[in-house]
Motif scaffolding. Structure first.
Motif, PDB file in Angstrom:
ATOM      1  N   GLY A 186     -18.852  14.892  -2.924  1.00 48.62           N
ATOM      2  CA  GLY A 186     -17.695  15.771  -2.809  1.00 48.62           C
ATOM      3  C   GLY A 186     -16.676  15.357  -1.768  1.00 48.62           C
ATOM      4  N   VAL A 187     -16.578  14.065  -1.493  1.00 45.11           N
ATOM      5  CA  VAL A 187     -15.562  13.574  -0.558  1.00 45.11           C
ATOM      6  C   VAL A 187     -14.259  13.420  -1.340  1.00 45.11           C
ATOM      7  CG1 VAL A 187     -14.889  11.671   0.953  1.00 45.11           C
ATOM      8  CG2 VAL A 187     -17.292  12.383   0.836  1.00 45.11           C
ATOM      9  N   ASP A 188     -13.202  14.031  -0.846  1.00 44.56           N
ATOM     10  CA  ASP A 188     -11.917  14.001  -1.540  1.00 44.56           C
ATOM     11  C   ASP A 188     -11.286  12.611  -1.441  1.00 44.56           C
ATOM     12  OD1 ASP A 188      -9.483  14.472  -2.734  1.00 44.56           O
ATOM     13  OD2 ASP A 188      -8.717  15.759  -1.131  1.00 44.56           O
ATOM     14  N   ILE A 189     -11.183  11.943  -2.578  1.00 43.22           N
ATOM     15  CA  ILE A 189     -10.547  10.626  -2.632  1.00 43.22           C
ATOM     16  C   ILE A 189      -9.324  10.659  -3.552  1.00 43.22           C
ATOM     17  CG2 ILE A 189     -12.643   9.352  -2.048  1.00 43.22           C
ATOM     18  CD1 ILE A 189     -12.935   8.766  -5.084  1.00 43.22           C
ATOM     19  N   SER A 190      -8.858  11.861  -3.855  1.00 39.71           N
ATOM     20  CA  SER A 190      -7.757  12.013  -4.817  1.00 39.71           C
ATOM     21  C   SER A 190      -6.460  11.363  -4.346  1.00 39.71           C
ATOM     22  CB  SER A 190      -7.521  13.495  -5.109  1.00 39.71           C
ATOM     23  OG  SER A 190      -7.116  14.180  -3.936  1.00 39.71           O
ATOM     24  N   ASN A 191      -6.303  11.168  -3.053  1.00 40.07           N
ATOM     25  CA  ASN A 191      -5.069  10.568  -2.548  1.00 40.07           C
ATOM     26  C   ASN A 191      -5.164   9.045  -2.402  1.00 40.07           C
ATOM     27  OD1 ASN A 191      -6.901  10.833  -0.495  1.00 40.07           O
ATOM     28  ND2 ASN A 191      -5.500  11.759   0.967  1.00 40.07           N
ATOM     29  N   VAL A 192      -6.261   8.445  -2.877  1.00 42.74           N
ATOM     30  CA  VAL A 192      -6.428   6.997  -2.831  1.00 42.74           C
ATOM     31  C   VAL A 192      -6.021   6.429  -4.186  1.00 42.74           C
ATOM     32  CG1 VAL A 192      -8.070   5.098  -2.585  1.00 42.74           C
ATOM     33  CG2 VAL A 192      -8.325   7.159  -1.179  1.00 42.74           C
ATOM     34  N   ASP A 193      -5.108   5.467  -4.174  1.00 38.06           N
ATOM     35  CA  ASP A 193      -4.702   4.774  -5.398  1.00 38.06           C
ATOM     36  C   ASP A 193      -5.192   3.335  -5.295  1.00 38.06           C
ATOM     37  OD1 ASP A 193      -3.533   3.598  -7.599  1.00 38.06           O
ATOM     38  OD2 ASP A 193      -1.521   4.386  -7.205  1.00 38.06           O
ATOM     39  N   GLU A 194      -6.319   3.071  -5.935  1.00 37.17           N
ATOM     40  CA  GLU A 194      -6.914   1.739  -5.855  1.00 37.17           C
ATOM     41  C   GLU A 194      -6.020   0.660  -6.454  1.00 37.17           C
ATOM     42  OE1 GLU A 194     -10.918   1.399  -7.287  1.00 37.17           O
ATOM     43  OE2 GLU A 194     -11.605   3.096  -6.094  1.00 37.17           O
ATOM     44  N   SER A 195      -5.120   1.036  -7.340  1.00 35.94           N
ATOM     45  CA  SER A 195      -4.266   0.036  -7.973  1.00 35.94           C
ATOM     46  C   SER A 195      -3.146  -0.458  -7.055  1.00 35.94           C
ATOM     47  CB  SER A 195      -3.664   0.593  -9.264  1.00 35.94           C
ATOM     48  OG  SER A 195      -2.715   1.611  -8.983  1.00 35.94           O
ATOM     49  N   GLN A 196      -2.898   0.236  -5.972  1.00 35.09           N
ATOM     50  CA  GLN A 196      -1.841  -0.146  -5.033  1.00 35.09           C
ATOM     51  C   GLN A 196      -2.412  -1.029  -3.923  1.00 35.09           C
ATOM     52  OE1 GLN A 196       1.516   0.506  -5.443  1.00 35.09           O
ATOM     53  NE2 GLN A 196       0.725   1.170  -7.427  1.00 35.09           N
ATOM     54  N   VAL A 197      -2.287  -2.328  -4.109  1.00 40.67           N
ATOM     55  CA  VAL A 197      -2.796  -3.283  -3.121  1.00 40.67           C
ATOM     56  C   VAL A 197      -1.984  -3.156  -1.841  1.00 40.67           C
ATOM     57  CG1 VAL A 197      -3.104  -5.742  -2.596  1.00 40.67           C
ATOM     58  CG2 VAL A 197      -3.649  -4.858  -4.885  1.00 40.67           C
ATOM     59  N   GLY A 198      -2.686  -3.006  -0.730  1.00 38.30           N
ATOM     60  CA  GLY A 198      -2.035  -2.958   0.573  1.00 38.30           C
ATOM     61  C   GLY A 198      -1.567  -1.581   0.997  1.00 38.30           C
ATOM     62  N   GLU A 199      -1.960  -0.536   0.277  1.00 35.37           N
ATOM     63  CA  GLU A 199      -1.590   0.829   0.648  1.00 35.37           C
ATOM     64  C   GLU A 199      -2.852   1.627   0.943  1.00 35.37           C
ATOM     65  OE1 GLU A 199       1.100   2.770  -2.014  1.00 35.37           O
ATOM     66  OE2 GLU A 199       2.423   1.029  -2.100  1.00 35.37           O
ATOM     67  N   PHE A 200      -2.863   2.291   2.121  1.00 33.26           N
ATOM     68  CA  PHE A 200      -4.057   2.987   2.591  1.00 33.26           C
ATOM     69  C   PHE A 200      -3.723   4.382   3.078  1.00 33.26           C
ATOM     70  CE2 PHE A 200      -4.566  -1.492   2.833  1.00 33.26           C
ATOM     71  CZ  PHE A 200      -5.773  -1.676   2.186  1.00 33.26           C
ATOM     72  N   VAL A 201      -4.670   5.282   2.915  1.00 31.23           N
ATOM     73  CA  VAL A 201      -4.527   6.664   3.344  1.00 31.23           C
ATOM     74  C   VAL A 201      -4.613   6.760   4.864  1.00 31.23           C
ATOM     75  CG1 VAL A 201      -5.583   8.952   3.208  1.00 31.23           C
ATOM     76  CG2 VAL A 201      -5.435   7.528   1.153  1.00 31.23           C
ATOM     77  N   LEU A 202      -5.568   6.059   5.444  1.00 35.12           N
ATOM     78  CA  LEU A 202      -5.769   6.120   6.890  1.00 35.12           C
ATOM     79  C   LEU A 202      -4.806   5.150   7.587  1.00 35.12           C
ATOM     80  CD1 LEU A 202      -9.668   6.125   6.938  1.00 35.12           C
ATOM     81  CD2 LEU A 202      -8.143   8.085   7.214  1.00 35.12           C
ATOM     82  N   PRO A 203      -3.941   5.665   8.455  1.00 33.46           N
ATOM     83  CA  PRO A 203      -2.974   4.777   9.125  1.00 33.46           C
ATOM     84  C   PRO A 203      -3.628   3.609   9.865  1.00 33.46           C
ATOM     85  CG  PRO A 203      -2.383   7.068   9.488  1.00 33.46           C
ATOM     86  CD  PRO A 203      -3.737   7.068   8.812  1.00 33.46           C
ATOM     87  N   VAL A 204      -4.779   3.831  10.461  1.00 31.41           N
ATOM     88  CA  VAL A 204      -5.434   2.765  11.203  1.00 31.41           C
ATOM     89  C   VAL A 204      -5.870   1.635  10.257  1.00 31.41           C
ATOM     90  CG1 VAL A 204      -7.756   3.769  11.170  1.00 31.41           C
ATOM     91  CG2 VAL A 204      -7.042   2.306  13.070  1.00 31.41           C
ATOM     92  N   LEU A 205      -6.244   1.979   9.036  1.00 31.07           N
ATOM     93  CA  LEU A 205      -6.610   0.943   8.074  1.00 31.07           C
ATOM     94  C   LEU A 205      -5.379   0.267   7.487  1.00 31.07           C
ATOM     95  CD1 LEU A 205      -9.780   2.425   6.374  1.00 31.07           C
ATOM     96  CD2 LEU A 205      -9.603   0.741   8.208  1.00 31.07           C
ATOM     97  N   GLN A 206      -4.272   0.994   7.421  1.00 27.00           N
ATOM     98  CA  GLN A 206      -3.013   0.357   7.025  1.00 27.00           C
ATOM     99  C   GLN A 206      -2.634  -0.698   8.064  1.00 27.00           C
ATOM    100  OE1 GLN A 206      -0.975   1.058   4.093  1.00 27.00           O
ATOM    101  NE2 GLN A 206      -0.391  -0.978   4.795  1.00 27.00           N
TER     102      GLN A 206
END
Length: 183
Positions: A95-115
């Protein structure tokens, strides 16, 4: 930047980002028996690992497009997609919300630190093929450490998946170290 300096930077980024992930998990499905078996901190760690696997895949896609004669990036990015799939399945199960992750977008991340991590890895890797291969080595070393840390106090199925991901990272590490020696 030396490998040790990069390692220290990435380690600090990873430690900081675990806390940042806490803002993104959800308890929307807390009624489910499966979801009750993970705390919010555990969910945050699971989300972070999922996103970290995406960083590895995306860095390897990007550097592979730059250094098309180096097959290490192409072969490992396929494996990193499988790592992402495994982590995504755990996120869905618990039940971890991953709805805001778009795997098709290379180089785009939800967490700013990972960006920031992605941007830094690509920027450094663009300097030379050797730097790119050393970034791959550094990513795998960091993944191994983060998987070990994240596995603590997790349910056995999560630990099993993390152990499998860690073994894959050891294989990737060997491949990058072989490529570095060749370069």
């Amino acid at each position: 930047m030396e490998v040790k300096g990069r390692r220290n930077f990435l380690s600090k980024v990873m430690l900081t980002s675990i806390g940042g992930a806490a803002l993104l998990s959800t308890s929307a499905n807390a009624k489910s028996t499966q979801n009750q078996s993970l705390t919010e901190v555990q969910k945050d760690k699971l989300f972070f690992i999922y996103q970290e696997e995406k960083v590895a895949r995306d860095v390897y896609i990007t550097l592979g497009n730059i250094y098309t004669d180096e097959n290490t990036f192409a072969s490992i990015q396929i494996s990193e997609q499988r790592h992402m799939d495994s982590a995504r399945e755990l996120c869905e199960k618990y039940g971890v919300d991953i709805s805001n992750v778009d795997e098709s977008q290379v180089g785009e991340f939800v967490l700013p630190v990972l960006q920031e991590l992605y941007d830094t890895c690509v920027s450094t890797g663009e300097e030379s093929i050797l730097d790119a291969l050393k970034i791959g080595e550094l990513i795998e070393l960091t993944d191994i450490d983060d998987l070990e840390d994240a596995a603590q106090d997790m349910p056995s199925d999560v630990i099993t998946v993390f152990e499998s991901l860690k073994e894959g990272s050891y294989n990737h590490l060997d491949a990058f170290q072989t490529a570095i020696a060749r370069a």
